[in-house]
Design a protein around this motif. Structure first.
Motif, mmCIF file in Angstrom:
data_model
loop_
_atom_site.group_PDB
_atom_site.id
_atom_site.type_symbol
_atom_site.label_atom_id
_atom_site.label_comp_id
_atom_site.label_asym_id
_atom_site.label_seq_id
_atom_site.Cartn_x
_atom_site.Cartn_y
_atom_site.Cartn_z
ATOM 1 N N LYS A 96 -4.896 -18.249 -7.512
ATOM 2 C CA LYS A 96 -4.057 -17.045 -7.454
ATOM 3 C C LYS A 96 -2.625 -17.354 -7.868
ATOM 4 O O LYS A 96 -1.994 -16.579 -8.593
ATOM 5 N N PHE A 97 -2.112 -18.474 -7.426
ATOM 6 C CA PHE A 97 -0.748 -18.832 -7.804
ATOM 7 C C PHE A 97 -0.677 -19.251 -9.276
ATOM 8 O O PHE A 97 0.333 -19.009 -9.945
ATOM 9 N N ALA A 98 -1.748 -19.867 -9.791
ATOM 10 C CA ALA A 98 -1.795 -20.181 -11.217
ATOM 11 C C ALA A 98 -1.810 -18.896 -12.037
ATOM 12 O O ALA A 98 -1.168 -18.791 -13.093
ATOM 13 N N ASN A 99 -2.537 -17.893 -11.532
ATOM 14 C CA ASN A 99 -2.566 -16.593 -12.196
ATOM 15 C C ASN A 99 -1.177 -15.961 -12.195
ATOM 16 O O ASN A 99 -0.746 -15.373 -13.201
ATOM 17 N N LEU A 100 -0.455 -16.107 -11.088
ATOM 18 C CA LEU A 100 0.922 -15.610 -11.023
ATOM 19 C C LEU A 100 1.801 -16.356 -12.017
ATOM 20 O O LEU A 100 2.675 -15.763 -12.658
ATOM 21 N N GLY A 101 1.555 -17.662 -12.170
ATOM 22 C CA GLY A 101 2.297 -18.444 -13.160
ATOM 23 C C GLY A 101 2.073 -17.939 -14.570
ATOM 24 O O GLY A 101 3.013 -17.903 -15.382
ATOM 25 N N THR A 155 -2.366 -7.179 2.214
ATOM 26 C CA THR A 155 -3.064 -7.455 3.469
ATOM 27 C C THR A 155 -3.934 -6.264 3.846
ATOM 28 O O THR A 155 -3.842 -5.179 3.254
ATOM 29 N N VAL A 156 -4.740 -6.466 4.871
ATOM 30 C CA VAL A 156 -5.652 -5.411 5.304
ATOM 31 C C VAL A 156 -4.895 -4.193 5.813
ATOM 32 O O VAL A 156 -5.385 -3.052 5.742
ATOM 33 N N GLN A 157 -3.670 -4.378 6.328
ATOM 34 C CA GLN A 157 -2.888 -3.272 6.868
ATOM 35 C C GLN A 157 -1.959 -2.625 5.858
ATOM 36 O O GLN A 157 -1.565 -1.467 6.029
ATOM 37 N N HIS A 158 -1.592 -3.353 4.801
ATOM 38 C CA HIS A 158 -0.516 -2.880 3.926
ATOM 39 C C HIS A 158 -0.902 -2.751 2.456
ATOM 40 O O HIS A 158 -0.025 -2.534 1.617
ATOM 41 N N TRP A 159 -2.176 -2.866 2.111
ATOM 42 C CA TRP A 159 -2.548 -2.822 0.689
ATOM 43 C C TRP A 159 -2.156 -1.503 0.042
ATOM 44 O O TRP A 159 -1.820 -1.456 -1.152
ATOM 45 N N HIS A 160 -2.190 -0.399 0.801
ATOM 46 C CA HIS A 160 -1.821 0.900 0.220
ATOM 47 C C HIS A 160 -0.332 0.935 -0.113
ATOM 48 O O HIS A 160 0.085 1.610 -1.069
ATOM 49 N N LEU A 161 0.479 0.206 0.681
ATOM 50 C CA LEU A 161 1.903 0.100 0.368
ATOM 51 C C LEU A 161 2.112 -0.718 -0.904
ATOM 52 O O LEU A 161 3.032 -0.439 -1.677
ATOM 53 N N ALA A 162 1.265 -1.733 -1.092
ATOM 54 C CA ALA A 162 1.344 -2.520 -2.328
ATOM 55 C C ALA A 162 1.083 -1.640 -3.542
ATOM 56 O O ALA A 162 1.794 -1.716 -4.556
ATOM 57 N N LEU A 163 0.084 -0.760 -3.451
ATOM 58 C CA LEU A 163 -0.248 0.109 -4.589
ATOM 59 C C LEU A 163 0.868 1.102 -4.892
ATOM 60 O O LEU A 163 1.090 1.459 -6.061
ATOM 61 N N GLY A 164 1.583 1.557 -3.858
ATOM 62 C CA GLY A 164 2.561 2.626 -4.062
ATOM 63 C C GLY A 164 4.009 2.212 -3.997
ATOM 64 O O GLY A 164 4.889 3.079 -4.091
ATOM 65 N N CYS A 165 4.288 0.908 -3.890
ATOM 66 C CA CYS A 165 5.681 0.504 -3.684
ATOM 67 C C CYS A 165 6.538 0.594 -4.944
ATOM 68 O O CYS A 165 7.731 0.307 -4.894
ATOM 69 N N VAL A 214 3.860 -8.374 -13.531
ATOM 70 C CA VAL A 214 4.225 -9.497 -12.663
ATOM 71 C C VAL A 214 4.633 -8.992 -11.276
ATOM 72 O O VAL A 214 4.247 -9.574 -10.248
ATOM 73 N N ILE A 215 5.405 -7.904 -11.221
ATOM 74 C CA ILE A 215 5.793 -7.346 -9.922
ATOM 75 C C ILE A 215 4.552 -6.939 -9.125
ATOM 76 O O ILE A 215 4.467 -7.160 -7.910
ATOM 77 N N GLY A 216 3.571 -6.354 -9.829
ATOM 78 C CA GLY A 216 2.333 -5.971 -9.163
ATOM 79 C C GLY A 216 1.581 -7.170 -8.612
ATOM 80 O O GLY A 216 1.037 -7.124 -7.499
ATOM 81 N N GLN A 217 1.545 -8.260 -9.387
ATOM 82 C CA GLN A 217 0.883 -9.475 -8.900
ATOM 83 C C GLN A 217 1.585 -10.032 -7.668
ATOM 84 O O GLN A 217 0.936 -10.468 -6.711
ATOM 85 N N VAL A 218 2.912 -10.012 -7.678
ATOM 86 C CA VAL A 218 3.676 -10.533 -6.539
ATOM 87 C C VAL A 218 3.491 -9.636 -5.314
ATOM 88 O O VAL A 218 3.247 -10.110 -4.196
ATOM 89 N N ALA A 219 3.597 -8.313 -5.513
ATOM 90 C CA ALA A 219 3.503 -7.378 -4.387
ATOM 91 C C ALA A 219 2.145 -7.448 -3.706
ATOM 92 O O ALA A 219 2.035 -7.206 -2.492
ATOM 93 N N SER A 220 1.090 -7.785 -4.466
ATOM 94 C CA SER A 220 -0.257 -7.790 -3.907
ATOM 95 C C SER A 220 -0.655 -9.134 -3.309
ATOM 96 O O SER A 220 -1.804 -9.289 -2.863
ATOM 97 N N LEU A 221 0.248 -10.118 -3.286
ATOM 98 C CA LEU A 221 -0.053 -11.386 -2.635
ATOM 99 C C LEU A 221 -0.220 -11.176 -1.127
ATOM 100 O O LEU A 221 0.443 -10.319 -0.524
ATOM 101 N N GLU A 222 -1.085 -11.959 -0.518
ATOM 102 C CA GLU A 222 -1.323 -11.825 0.915
ATOM 103 C C GLU A 222 -0.067 -12.128 1.724
ATOM 104 O O GLU A 222 0.091 -11.645 2.848
ATOM 105 N N GLN A 223 0.822 -12.937 1.166
ATOM 106 C CA GLN A 223 2.061 -13.260 1.863
ATOM 107 C C GLN A 223 3.033 -12.089 1.891
ATOM 108 O O GLN A 223 4.013 -12.112 2.638
ATOM 109 N N LEU A 224 2.773 -11.051 1.091
ATOM 110 C CA LEU A 224 3.644 -9.870 1.058
ATOM 111 C C LEU A 224 2.873 -8.630 1.519
ATOM 112 O O LEU A 224 2.632 -8.455 2.699
#
Length: 482
Positions: A313-318, A185-195, A172-182
């Motif tokens: 995507k939000f249904a998937n998060l649900g 994004t094109v600039q921060h996807w690597h941070l999503a993978l390693g956070c 669930v944390i991975g799904q939340v971290a990889s949302l475009e709102q967090l």
């Protein structure tokens, strides 16, 4: 020969181990499953640029899809290899140091994700996925065994579920971290993978004060003094006397040491055949029952019933949040209810839910509100899954096998899980294209087969000594387990 720990409750040591193992190694496993799909487009775009800069070539659209499939699948291949290593490391360097190795591998992989974009290295992304896959396989094959062996019988089920609980939380944390709102994004996807790396630090903070498995020290290492020391570390200095350990040794001193059995020895031993089938069937069936197919492709499933991409995507998060909510109850359920009862309820409930999902997906164009029924059936499936077939396979091997064959059996079970996970990830998209709504029928068949296997051959393990349980299943399919 197995060491019965004091019938005590929670201690500071057990709390510390449970918390740090969940945060440090279990959550990162689920995180890598949940984080990779949302930023797929950005990863493919960056990978194409990185390959063009380094090798002077540009990949086609199909080539990029193949490349990304490789990035996804290399994690699963690492899981398979890590599972095999669990059997060797758990006995060679001990349960505690194997746990430390899980943390180190997670940290190395996470740093690879954080640095791959900085140094413009697609290879580092690829290597990071493989290393965290190794860590994931090693974690699922060794950590539940470690937690089970340091727990008193009345807490064994509760503490052993902390690993699958951590995996679900991480997803669930991975799904939340990889949302475009967090961070997706094109600039921060690597941070999503390693956070997840800051969480991984919990593995190292309290390591010095964590115990080794007393059962491992006594039975595998033939070190009664070491076993006594670790028991007192867990339960307090006055929790057990030297005479207790001496009684455990007794007249069986010559047979005390249980050398680790090779995988081939475990596979070919008739007395271990049924429990090994149970462990591998439950762990592999956990994946073939369709849970990762639902998580990997639920966005496309929700889109197919009329939801927009953002809503899907939000249904998937649900779905992930519901899975986490249900999984949060598993420590309580494992401590209060029989394993057989929960497994039967879970497997049969999953079979019915997936069958209903298949039917409503097939007829969704004929009845407009069937799209909403499809969402409800997915939610019901996830709820039934987390009641039993989700958490129980992770630790059931520790309750079916004695110390000697246990590492090999747990490794083979984890190998079955990661292997079936790989098959689902590779085959499900093609089967979905060919079979359409009927793609879940093999999962229905798997759930029905697991229901029958549990009904006739899985003994109740809650509150029972491992030696007693092992004797119940020692006669293969002629065993009387009820």
């Amino acid at each position: 020969m197995d060491l019965t720990l004091p019938d005590s409750g929670w201690t500071v040591c057990l709390y510390t181990l449970g918390l740090t193992s969940t945060l440090g190694v279990s959550i990162p496993v689920g995180f890598q499953i949940g984080v990779i799909n949302a930023p797929a487009e950005y990863i493919q775009r960056w990978s194409n640029l990185a390959i063009a800069d380094r090798y002077g070539t540009t990949l086609s659209k199909d080539g990029l899809k193949t490349l990304f499939s490789t990035v996804v699948s290399i994690f699963l291949i690492g899981g398979v290899i890590g599972s095999l290593g669990g059997a060797v490391l758990a006995d060679r360097i001990g349960r505690k140091r194997t746990y430390l190795m899980c943390g180190i591998l997670h940290a190395i992989g996470g740093l690879g994700f954080l640095l791959c974009r900085t140094i413009d290295s697609f290879e580092l992304l690829f290597l990071g996925r493989f290393v965290v896959g190794l860590a994931a396989g090693l974690t699922t094959s060794s950590v539940p065994m470690y937690l089970s062996e340091v727990s008193p019988i009345k807490l064994r089920g509760t503490i052993s579920t902390l690993c699958p609980l951590g995996v679900t939380i991480g997803l669930v944390i991975g799904q939340v971290a990889s949302l475009e709102q967090l961070l997706g994004t094109v600039q921060h996807w690597h941070l999503a993978l390693g956070c997840f790396v800051p969480l991984n630090l919990f593995c190292f903070i309290a390591y010095r004060w964590l115990p080794e498995s007393p059962k491992y020290m006594l039975t595998v290492r033939n070190d009664p003094d070491g076993a006594l020391r670790e028991i007192r570390r867990i339960f307090g200095k006055q929790s057990i006397g030297d005479d207790y350990v001496l009684r455990q040794i007794g007249s069986a001193n010559a047979k005390l040491r249980q050398d680790s059995l090779s995988m081939w020895s475990v596979i070919t031993d008739p007395a271990l055949r049924l429990p090994l089938i149970l462990v591998c069937a439950l762990q592999g069936g956990q994946q073939l029952a369709g849970i990762n197919a639902v998580f990997y492709y639920s966005v496309s499933i929700f889109e197919s019933v009329g939801l927009s991409t953002m809503s899907a995507k939000f249904a998937n998060l649900g779905v992930g949040i519901l899975s986490l909510f249900m999984c949060s109850w598993t420590p309580y359920l494992m401590g209060r209810f029989n394993r057989r009862t929960l497994s039967l309820l879970s497997c049969s409930g999953c079979a019915v839910s997936l069958l209903c999902l298949t039917l409503v997906m097939y007829f969704k164009d004929a009845v407009f509100w069937f799209g909403y029924v499809c969402i409800v059936t997915i939610l019901l499936y996830v709820a039934f899954f987390q009641v039993g077939i989700g958490p129980i396979p992770y630790f059931i091997g520790s309750e079916l096998f004695e110390l000697g064959p246990r590492p090999a059996a747990m490794a083979l079970g984890s190998l079955s899980s990661w292997g079936c996970n790989f098959l689902i990830g590779m085959l499900f998209p093609a089967l979905q294209t060919i079979w359409g709504a009927f793609v879940f029928l093999p999962c229905v068949i798997t759930c029905v087969a697991l229901t029958l296997l549990v009904q006739f051959y899985l003994p109740e393990t809650q509150g029972r000594d491992v030696t007693h349980v092992a004797a119940l299943v020692s006669n293969g399919f002629k065993s009387k387990v009820t």
